[in-house]
Design a protein around this motif. Structure first.
Motif, PDB file in Angstrom:
ATOM      1  N   LEU A 137     -21.192 -15.771   7.280  1.00 34.03           N
ATOM      2  CA  LEU A 137     -21.739 -17.442   5.991  1.00 34.03           C
ATOM      3  C   LEU A 137     -20.841 -16.841   4.819  1.00 34.03           C
ATOM      4  O   LEU A 137     -20.094 -18.335   4.305  1.00 34.03           O
ATOM      5  N   ASN A 138     -21.037 -16.160   4.449  1.00 35.15           N
ATOM      6  CA  ASN A 138     -20.310 -15.636   3.266  1.00 35.15           C
ATOM      7  C   ASN A 138     -19.309 -15.431   3.775  1.00 35.15           C
ATOM      8  O   ASN A 138     -18.049 -15.647   3.020  1.00 35.15           O
ATOM      9  N   LEU A 139     -18.323 -15.194   4.534  1.00 39.27           N
ATOM     10  CA  LEU A 139     -16.904 -14.284   5.191  1.00 39.27           C
ATOM     11  C   LEU A 139     -16.453 -15.999   4.901  1.00 39.27           C
ATOM     12  O   LEU A 139     -15.551 -15.782   5.066  1.00 39.27           O
TER      13      LEU A 139
ATOM     14  N   PRO B 234     -23.022 -27.680   8.568  1.00 42.59           N
ATOM     15  CA  PRO B 234     -22.167 -27.290   8.928  1.00 42.59           C
ATOM     16  C   PRO B 234     -21.800 -25.499   9.499  1.00 42.59           C
ATOM     17  O   PRO B 234     -21.562 -24.987  10.217  1.00 42.59           O
ATOM     18  N   ASP B 235     -23.017 -25.162   8.902  1.00 41.22           N
ATOM     19  CA  ASP B 235     -23.646 -23.571   8.958  1.00 41.22           C
ATOM     20  C   ASP B 235     -23.861 -23.365   9.893  1.00 41.22           C
ATOM     21  O   ASP B 235     -23.208 -22.103  11.056  1.00 41.22           O
TER      22      ASP B 235
ATOM     23  N   ILE C 131     -24.593 -13.448  11.370  1.00 42.00           N
ATOM     24  CA  ILE C 131     -24.663 -12.034  11.777  1.00 42.00           C
ATOM     25  C   ILE C 131     -23.652 -11.231  10.524  1.00 42.00           C
ATOM     26  O   ILE C 131     -23.295 -12.548  10.062  1.00 42.00           O
ATOM     27  N   SER C 132     -23.793 -10.409   9.937  1.00 41.25           N
ATOM     28  CA  SER C 132     -23.449  -9.386   9.775  1.00 41.25           C
ATOM     29  C   SER C 132     -22.297  -8.922  10.491  1.00 41.25           C
ATOM     30  O   SER C 132     -21.741  -8.550  11.565  1.00 41.25           O
TER      31      SER C 132
ATOM     32  N   ILE D  61     -10.607 -17.667   8.074  1.00 47.74           N
ATOM     33  CA  ILE D  61     -11.602 -16.360   8.206  1.00 47.74           C
ATOM     34  C   ILE D  61     -10.990 -15.040   9.031  1.00 47.74           C
ATOM     35  O   ILE D  61     -10.771 -13.766   8.419  1.00 47.74           O
ATOM     36  N   THR D  62     -10.350 -15.132  10.328  1.00 48.41           N
ATOM     37  CA  THR D  62      -9.191 -14.633  10.757  1.00 48.41           C
ATOM     38  C   THR D  62      -8.271 -13.458   9.864  1.00 48.41           C
ATOM     39  O   THR D  62      -7.676 -12.459  10.061  1.00 48.41           O
TER      40      THR D  62
END
Lengths: 77, 77
Positions: free
Chosen positions: B56-58, A6-7, A53-54, B69-70
């Protein structure tokens, strides 16, 4: 596959969104690299969904594309 | 200061937004750590704006907070 499925899909969706927005500007990856300050190969890997991505790079990309950062998440999963 | 000033401010705004959403759930950082799978000290540093968070952490944070996420970018600069 580096990330869980999924990621990977999520990163690919962001990459495709960025690519579409870049092409709407009529820019090559080279031109986008020059405008954003991000390396061309890094841009290529982002657009292929290979990069986690950061947020600061996402902001740089959105600013260069002249869209709000939220636009980069404008897709269906 | 690890990042340029505008970037630090940006990360701090995201961190404050995450903290507010966490507190709206009534969760401590500990509980949020348990629910999200992110380490408590990492959550603390995110909320202080010290982390250039990956997308991905967000996504993991947004999913845990049950918001798109927005929503994490819902602030004025």
């Amino acid at each position: 596959m580096k990330y869980k499925e999924p990621d990977t899909l999520y990163l690919q969706k962001i990459g495709t969104t960025i690519k579409t927005l870049r092409e709407e500007h009529g820019w090559s990856q080279e031109q986008f690299s020059f405008k954003s300050g991000l390396h061309r190969t890094y841009i290529g890997s982002i657009e292929r969904g290979e990069r986690n991505i950061s947020v600061l790079n996402l902001k740089k990309i959105a600013n260069t594309l002249e869209v709000p950062i939220t636009k980069l998440f404008d897709f269906e999963i």
